[in-house]
Design a protein around this motif. Structure first.
Motif, PDB file in Angstrom:
ATOM      1  N   HIS A 122       0.039  14.672 -40.629  1.00 41.13           N
ATOM      2  CA  HIS A 122      -0.983  14.704 -38.976  1.00 41.13           C
ATOM      3  C   HIS A 122       0.450  15.110 -38.329  1.00 41.13           C
ATOM      4  O   HIS A 122       1.421  15.819 -38.526  1.00 41.13           O
ATOM      5  N   LEU A 123      -0.480  15.468 -37.274  1.00 42.64           N
ATOM      6  CA  LEU A 123       0.642  16.746 -36.483  1.00 42.64           C
ATOM      7  C   LEU A 123      -0.431  15.875 -35.031  1.00 42.64           C
ATOM      8  O   LEU A 123      -1.760  16.131 -34.950  1.00 42.64           O
ATOM      9  N   GLY A 124       1.146  16.346 -33.781  1.00 44.74           N
ATOM     10  CA  GLY A 124       0.305  16.110 -32.689  1.00 44.74           C
ATOM     11  C   GLY A 124       2.118  16.220 -31.612  1.00 44.74           C
ATOM     12  O   GLY A 124       2.787  17.139 -32.329  1.00 44.74           O
ATOM     13  N   ALA A 125       1.252  16.543 -30.224  1.00 41.95           N
ATOM     14  CA  ALA A 125       2.422  15.995 -29.117  1.00 41.95           C
ATOM     15  C   ALA A 125       2.496  15.441 -28.586  1.00 41.95           C
ATOM     16  O   ALA A 125       2.033  14.455 -28.598  1.00 41.95           O
ATOM     17  N   GLY A 126       3.512  15.442 -27.459  1.00 41.34           N
ATOM     18  CA  GLY A 126       3.747  13.462 -26.834  1.00 41.34           C
ATOM     19  C   GLY A 126       5.184  14.375 -26.183  1.00 41.34           C
ATOM     20  O   GLY A 126       5.591  14.973 -26.040  1.00 41.34           O
ATOM     21  N   VAL A 127       5.445  12.901 -25.671  1.00 41.75           N
ATOM     22  CA  VAL A 127       7.012  12.845 -24.345  1.00 41.75           C
ATOM     23  C   VAL A 127       8.210  11.967 -24.864  1.00 41.75           C
ATOM     24  O   VAL A 127       7.558  10.523 -25.557  1.00 41.75           O
ATOM     25  N   ARG A 128       8.609  11.734 -25.038  1.00 46.99           N
ATOM     26  CA  ARG A 128      10.000  11.308 -25.423  1.00 46.99           C
ATOM     27  C   ARG A 128      10.736  10.424 -24.148  1.00 46.99           C
ATOM     28  O   ARG A 128      11.504  11.684 -23.578  1.00 46.99           O
ATOM     29  N   LEU A 129      10.931   9.585 -23.651  1.00 48.90           N
ATOM     30  CA  LEU A 129      11.683   9.003 -22.655  1.00 48.90           C
ATOM     31  C   LEU A 129      12.921   8.079 -22.697  1.00 48.90           C
ATOM     32  O   LEU A 129      12.632   7.182 -23.809  1.00 48.90           O
ATOM     33  N   LYS A 130      14.086   8.852 -21.997  1.00 50.12           N
ATOM     34  CA  LYS A 130      15.806   7.936 -22.911  1.00 50.12           C
ATOM     35  C   LYS A 130      15.521   6.924 -21.159  1.00 50.12           C
ATOM     36  O   LYS A 130      15.458   7.131 -20.015  1.00 50.12           O
ATOM     37  N   ILE A 131      15.318   5.479 -21.471  1.00 53.99           N
ATOM     38  CA  ILE A 131      15.236   4.516 -20.850  1.00 53.99           C
ATOM     39  C   ILE A 131      16.790   4.100 -20.396  1.00 53.99           C
ATOM     40  O   ILE A 131      16.745   4.058 -19.070  1.00 53.99           O
ATOM     41  N   ASN A 132      17.039   4.699 -21.265  1.00 49.99           N
ATOM     42  CA  ASN A 132      19.015   4.110 -20.945  1.00 49.99           C
ATOM     43  C   ASN A 132      19.973   4.777 -22.035  1.00 49.99           C
ATOM     44  O   ASN A 132      19.410   5.181 -22.770  1.00 49.99           O
ATOM     45  N   LYS A 133      20.885   4.622 -21.574  1.00 48.30           N
ATOM     46  CA  LYS A 133      21.529   5.484 -23.723  1.00 48.30           C
ATOM     47  C   LYS A 133      21.904   4.986 -24.425  1.00 48.30           C
ATOM     48  O   LYS A 133      21.883   5.221 -25.455  1.00 48.30           O
ATOM     49  N   LEU A 134      21.253   3.652 -24.810  1.00 51.64           N
ATOM     50  CA  LEU A 134      20.986   3.026 -26.180  1.00 51.64           C
ATOM     51  C   LEU A 134      19.788   2.936 -26.209  1.00 51.64           C
ATOM     52  O   LEU A 134      19.164   3.324 -27.421  1.00 51.64           O
ATOM     53  N   ILE A 135      18.406   2.986 -24.976  1.00 50.13           N
ATOM     54  CA  ILE A 135      17.360   2.782 -25.688  1.00 50.13           C
ATOM     55  C   ILE A 135      15.925   4.139 -25.509  1.00 50.13           C
ATOM     56  O   ILE A 135      16.733   5.017 -24.290  1.00 50.13           O
ATOM     57  N   GLN A 136      15.655   4.564 -26.313  1.00 45.54           N
ATOM     58  CA  GLN A 136      15.119   5.455 -25.989  1.00 45.54           C
ATOM     59  C   GLN A 136      13.545   5.501 -26.668  1.00 45.54           C
ATOM     60  O   GLN A 136      13.207   4.649 -28.134  1.00 45.54           O
ATOM     61  N   SER A 137      11.979   6.257 -25.561  1.00 46.70           N
ATOM     62  CA  SER A 137      10.712   5.747 -26.358  1.00 46.70           C
ATOM     63  C   SER A 137       9.561   6.876 -26.719  1.00 46.70           C
ATOM     64  O   SER A 137       9.876   7.636 -25.319  1.00 46.70           O
ATOM     65  N   SER A 138       9.046   6.932 -27.189  1.00 44.41           N
ATOM     66  CA  SER A 138       8.761   8.120 -27.515  1.00 44.41           C
ATOM     67  C   SER A 138       7.252   7.744 -27.741  1.00 44.41           C
ATOM     68  O   SER A 138       7.083   6.632 -28.679  1.00 44.41           O
ATOM     69  N   LEU A 139       5.888   8.683 -27.363  1.00 43.55           N
ATOM     70  CA  LEU A 139       4.307   8.183 -27.289  1.00 43.55           C
ATOM     71  C   LEU A 139       4.071   9.843 -27.926  1.00 43.55           C
ATOM     72  O   LEU A 139       4.060  11.316 -26.744  1.00 43.55           O
ATOM     73  N   THR A 140       2.696  10.035 -28.412  1.00 41.74           N
ATOM     74  CA  THR A 140       2.633  10.758 -29.837  1.00 41.74           C
ATOM     75  C   THR A 140       0.841  10.860 -29.611  1.00 41.74           C
ATOM     76  O   THR A 140       0.294   9.122 -30.109  1.00 41.74           O
ATOM     77  N   ALA A 141       0.648  11.845 -29.664  1.00 38.53           N
ATOM     78  CA  ALA A 141      -1.028  11.483 -30.313  1.00 38.53           C
ATOM     79  C   ALA A 141      -1.953  13.042 -31.089  1.00 38.53           C
ATOM     80  O   ALA A 141      -0.567  14.196 -30.826  1.00 38.53           O
ATOM     81  N   GLY A 142      -2.503  12.821 -31.957  1.00 37.75           N
ATOM     82  CA  GLY A 142      -2.950  14.147 -32.026  1.00 37.75           C
ATOM     83  C   GLY A 142      -4.001  14.421 -33.999  1.00 37.75           C
ATOM     84  O   GLY A 142      -4.842  13.149 -33.797  1.00 37.75           O
ATOM     85  N   ALA A 143      -3.819  15.057 -34.721  1.00 33.44           N
ATOM     86  CA  ALA A 143      -4.263  14.870 -35.955  1.00 33.44           C
ATOM     87  C   ALA A 143      -4.323  14.338 -36.852  1.00 33.44           C
ATOM     88  O   ALA A 143      -2.981  14.658 -37.659  1.00 33.44           O
TER      89      ALA A 143
END
Length: 286
Positions: free
Chosen positions: A234-255
């Motif tokens: 798979h190959l895709g792109a997205g964004v990662r959000l740093k919620i606080n000092k301990l937690i980060q979450s990302s959402l990606t999509a692609g082929a």
């Protein structure tokens, strides 16, 4: 582990999880959790009627510490789930399960300047249910050389060893390049990616990966311990959000492409057509 009628019972996984929860405090370790769910919608297959839909979920609990205050060690417990919904003529399991325990250390490579050796050992079970047959046990390993000529560059070369797999060894080649504090090229196997730090909270990313050497022991009709090979890229792109000092979450999509489910004994193969995927990932540090 508890053996009963040749199967590893679910309680073994629970005991391992408890061990991972309580040992870090005693070792003054740094625990973390990395989990994702990747959804690949139903797509047609080649040379036969029917469609296949796949959902993959993975959760890795790990912690790092320094043995005797000097040697860096990383322990991890990884649980991988692949759900399969299909309408094809080939008999396929409803899900594939992988349970892996991993230990990894990195140490200087003799007197070679700026060169390190990373060694990883991974006892694992791969089956089509959470009651793992003893025959589904595999002992994987990897040996990687790291050369760090300066803070911007890291070169990686080595080999991953898969005993009892159809392909028993795969090369490991790649590099990490950090031209600036914001931009990183992490072109190494398993999860190659390019990231750009937009600000303190938001990171843009392009990433790839795949399952090129994943095998599971399954039951097909009345035949037991039949090995099924799962492959995808798979190959895709997205964004990662740093919620606080301990937690980060990302959402990606692609082929997603180069996909297949193939029995090693050649008694069934499904080539899945190219499609799309979405992935939600969360990383937590304690």
């Amino acid at each position: 582990m508890l053996l009963k009628h040749g199967k590893i019972k679910n309680i073994s996984g629970l005991l391992m999880a408890v061990m991972f929860l309580f040992l870090p405090a005693k070792l003054n370790a740094e625990p973390s959790v990395d989990s994702y769910i990747r959804y690949m919608p139903s797509r047609g297959v080649e040379a036969m009627p029917g469609k296949v839909e796949i959902t993959e979920a993975d959760s890795e609990y790990s912690y790092e510490f320094k043995l005797m205050g000097k040697l860096p060690v990383k322990f991890s417990l990884d649980n991988n789930y692949i759900g399969i919904k299909e309408t094809v003529d080939v008999e396929l399991p409803a899900h594939l399960i992988g349970l892996t325990t991993d230990i990894e250390t990195t140490l200087p490579f003799f007197n070679f300047n700026k060169t390190y050796l990373r060694i990883g050992i991974s006892p694992a079970f791969y089956a089509d249910d959470w009651d793992f047959p003893a025959s589904s046990f595999r002992l994987l390993s990897r040996f990687i050389f790291l050369y760090v000529p300066n803070p911007k560059w890291t070169f990686v070369a080595g080999v991953a060893v898969y005993p009892d797999f159809e392909q028993e060894a795969l090369p490991i080649l790649g590099f990490i390049y950090k031209p600036t504090d914001k931009l990183t090229f992490n072109i190494v196997p398993k999860r190659p990616n390019i990231t750009y730090l937009l600000n303190d909270k938001v990171l843009l990313l392009a990433e790839g990966g795949g399952s090129l050497n994943s095998e599971f022991e399954t039951t097909r009709n009345d035949s037991k311990n039949v090995v099924l090979h799962y492959k995808e890229m798979h190959l895709g792109a997205g964004v990662r959000l740093k919620i606080n000092k301990l937690i980060q979450s990302s959402l990606t999509a692609g082929a997603v492409f180069n996909r297949s489910l193939k029995y090693r004994d050649t008694q069934g193969k499904v080539n899945i057509k190219e499609g799309l995927y979405t992935e939600l990932r969360t990383e937590i540090k304690f």
